[in-house]
Design a protein around this motif. Structure first.
Motif, PDB file in Angstrom:
ATOM      1  N   ASP A  67      13.151 -54.627 -92.105  1.00 31.58           N
ATOM      2  CA  ASP A  67      12.398 -53.930 -93.487  1.00 31.58           C
ATOM      3  C   ASP A  67      11.441 -52.940 -93.529  1.00 31.58           C
ATOM      4  N   TYR A  68      11.466 -52.284 -93.934  1.00 30.16           N
ATOM      5  CA  TYR A  68      10.836 -50.626 -94.111  1.00 30.16           C
ATOM      6  C   TYR A  68      11.122 -49.847 -95.329  1.00 30.16           C
ATOM      7  N   HIS A  69       9.462 -50.283 -95.873  1.00 26.64           N
ATOM      8  CA  HIS A  69       9.816 -49.774 -97.515  1.00 26.64           C
ATOM      9  C   HIS A  69       9.071 -48.444 -97.553  1.00 26.64           C
ATOM     10  N   GLY A  70       9.657 -47.022 -97.825  1.00 23.17           N
ATOM     11  CA  GLY A  70       9.017 -45.890 -97.218  1.00 23.17           C
ATOM     12  C   GLY A  70       9.933 -44.470 -97.983  1.00 23.17           C
ATOM     13  N   TYR A  71       9.974 -43.231 -98.128  1.00 24.08           N
ATOM     14  CA  TYR A  71      10.383 -42.018 -98.689  1.00 24.08           C
ATOM     15  C   TYR A  71      11.202 -41.658 -98.054  1.00 24.08           C
ATOM     16  N   MET A  72      11.798 -40.825 -98.890  1.00 24.18           N
ATOM     17  CA  MET A  72      12.934 -39.780 -97.790  1.00 24.18           C
ATOM     18  C   MET A  72      12.700 -38.440 -98.549  1.00 24.18           C
ATOM     19  N   LEU A  73      12.549 -37.166 -97.974  1.00 20.18           N
ATOM     20  CA  LEU A  73      12.293 -36.026 -98.253  1.00 20.18           C
ATOM     21  C   LEU A  73      13.705 -35.543 -97.646  1.00 20.18           C
ATOM     22  N   GLN A  74      14.201 -34.607 -98.993  1.00 15.60           N
ATOM     23  CA  GLN A  74      15.330 -33.431 -98.854  1.00 15.60           C
ATOM     24  C   GLN A  74      15.394 -31.947 -99.053  1.00 15.60           C
ATOM     25  N   ALA A  75      15.532 -31.271 -97.753  1.00 15.53           N
ATOM     26  CA  ALA A  75      16.054 -29.713 -98.868  1.00 15.53           C
ATOM     27  C   ALA A  75      17.390 -29.443 -97.841  1.00 15.53           C
ATOM     28  N   GLY A  76      17.949 -28.463 -98.819  1.00 12.42           N
ATOM     29  CA  GLY A  76      19.560 -28.229 -98.994  1.00 12.42           C
ATOM     30  C   GLY A  76      19.964 -27.131 -99.449  1.00 12.42           C
ATOM     31  N   TYR A  77      21.075 -26.436 -98.972  1.00  9.97           N
ATOM     32  CA  TYR A  77      21.686 -25.574 -99.970  1.00  9.97           C
ATOM     33  C   TYR A  77      23.110 -25.964-100.127  1.00  9.97           C
ATOM     34  N   LYS A  78      23.028 -25.336-101.477  1.00  8.04           N
ATOM     35  CA  LYS A  78      24.505 -25.563-102.497  1.00  8.04           C
ATOM     36  C   LYS A  78      25.673 -24.582-102.207  1.00  8.04           C
ATOM     37  N   PHE A  79      26.806 -24.650-101.436  1.00  5.86           N
ATOM     38  CA  PHE A  79      27.464 -22.917-101.677  1.00  5.86           C
ATOM     39  C   PHE A  79      28.448 -22.923-102.687  1.00  5.86           C
ATOM     40  N   ASN A  80      28.850 -23.877-103.477  1.00  5.88           N
ATOM     41  CA  ASN A  80      29.662 -24.123-104.464  1.00  5.88           C
ATOM     42  C   ASN A  80      29.848 -25.378-104.356  1.00  5.88           C
ATOM     43  N   PRO A  81      30.614 -24.836-105.482  1.00  5.63           N
ATOM     44  CA  PRO A  81      30.854 -26.970-106.016  1.00  5.63           C
ATOM     45  C   PRO A  81      31.282 -28.099-105.010  1.00  5.63           C
ATOM     46  N   TYR A  82      31.623 -27.900-103.711  1.00  2.00           N
ATOM     47  CA  TYR A  82      32.310 -28.220-103.346  1.00  2.00           C
ATOM     48  C   TYR A  82      31.898 -28.913-101.703  1.00  2.00           C
ATOM     49  N   ILE A  83      30.651 -27.838-101.902  1.00  2.87           N
ATOM     50  CA  ILE A  83      30.102 -27.713-100.246  1.00  2.87           C
ATOM     51  C   ILE A  83      28.779 -27.494 -99.721  1.00  2.87           C
TER      52      ILE A  83
END
Length: 212
Positions: A67-83
């Motif tokens: 079991d590891y402990h660390g961090y997660m980075l995210q980057a994204g683009y939201k097109f509309n409320p559904y995708i």
């Protein structure tokens, strides 16, 4: 005589109508105001605490998990409320993994882990602030367990929920199965054994996102 009376009545009615007509305002067309709908589209980034679980099964009979402990980075683009589309990166602190063998006993090895994934992110707005979502994509894990370095890519999936605190800031929690496959096939390890190494990597993540 009757014709004269009728003519006088007609002229009186026309005069009354003309006088009343001066007080009637012309009917103007109603101008429709267009309704502006918020697109909810835009880029977002996030940071999360990641609790990573990594299981390793080696064809020579050894098995271990860490079991590891660390961090997660995210980057994204939201097109509309559904995708949306999203990329993630995980990094963890180095740790130890203890492997067991039915006859060979236990062995403790140095362990390292990092991973990345790219995902299609279908979403459903349960309320104005609460969204639930799934993640479907491709994940790559790079783990090191002593002499073994079973790094590989596979189908990756997950799911979770996010809650908007403000227009730009939201909290989220989710689970992602980063990798689940045979990472090493027919390799000769430093001990001369021909081995396969099956790896299952997953992560629970809790964090904050910011939408631009």
């Amino acid at each position: 005589m009757k014709n004269i009376k009728l003519t006088v009545a007609v002229f009186c009615a026309m005069g009354a109508f003309a006088m009343a007509g001066g007080d009637i305002a012309p009917v103007e067309p109603v101008e429709e105001i267009p309704v502006v709908v918020s697109s909810d589209a835009g880029f977002y980034v996030g940071l999360a605490y990641a609790a990573v679980h990594n299981e390793v099964a080696i064809s020579n009979g050894r098995y271990g998990d860490v079991d590891y402990h660390g961090y997660m980075l995210q980057a994204g683009y939201k097109f509309n409320p559904y995708i949306a589309v999203e990329a993630r990166y995980w990094d963890t602190k180095d740790d130890k993994i203890t492997t067991t063998h039915p006859t060979g006993g236990t062995r403790t090895l140095d362990a390292q882990f990092d991973a990345w994934g790219v995902y299609l992110k279908p979403m459903y707005p349960v309320t104005e602030a609460l969204d639930v979502y799934v993640l479907l994509g491709w994940g790559h894990q790079d783990s090191q367990h002593g002499p073994y370095n079973p790094k590989d890519s596979s189908f990756s999936w997950g799911g979770g929920a996010s809650y908007s605190l403000t227009e730009n800031i939201s909290v989220f929690a989710d689970y992602v199965r980063i990798y689940d496959d045979t990472a090493i096939k027919g390799n000769v390890n430093p001990f001369g054994e021909i081995i396969d190494v099956d790896v299952e990597s997953s992560s629970w993540n809790i964090g904050l996102s910011y939408k631009f």
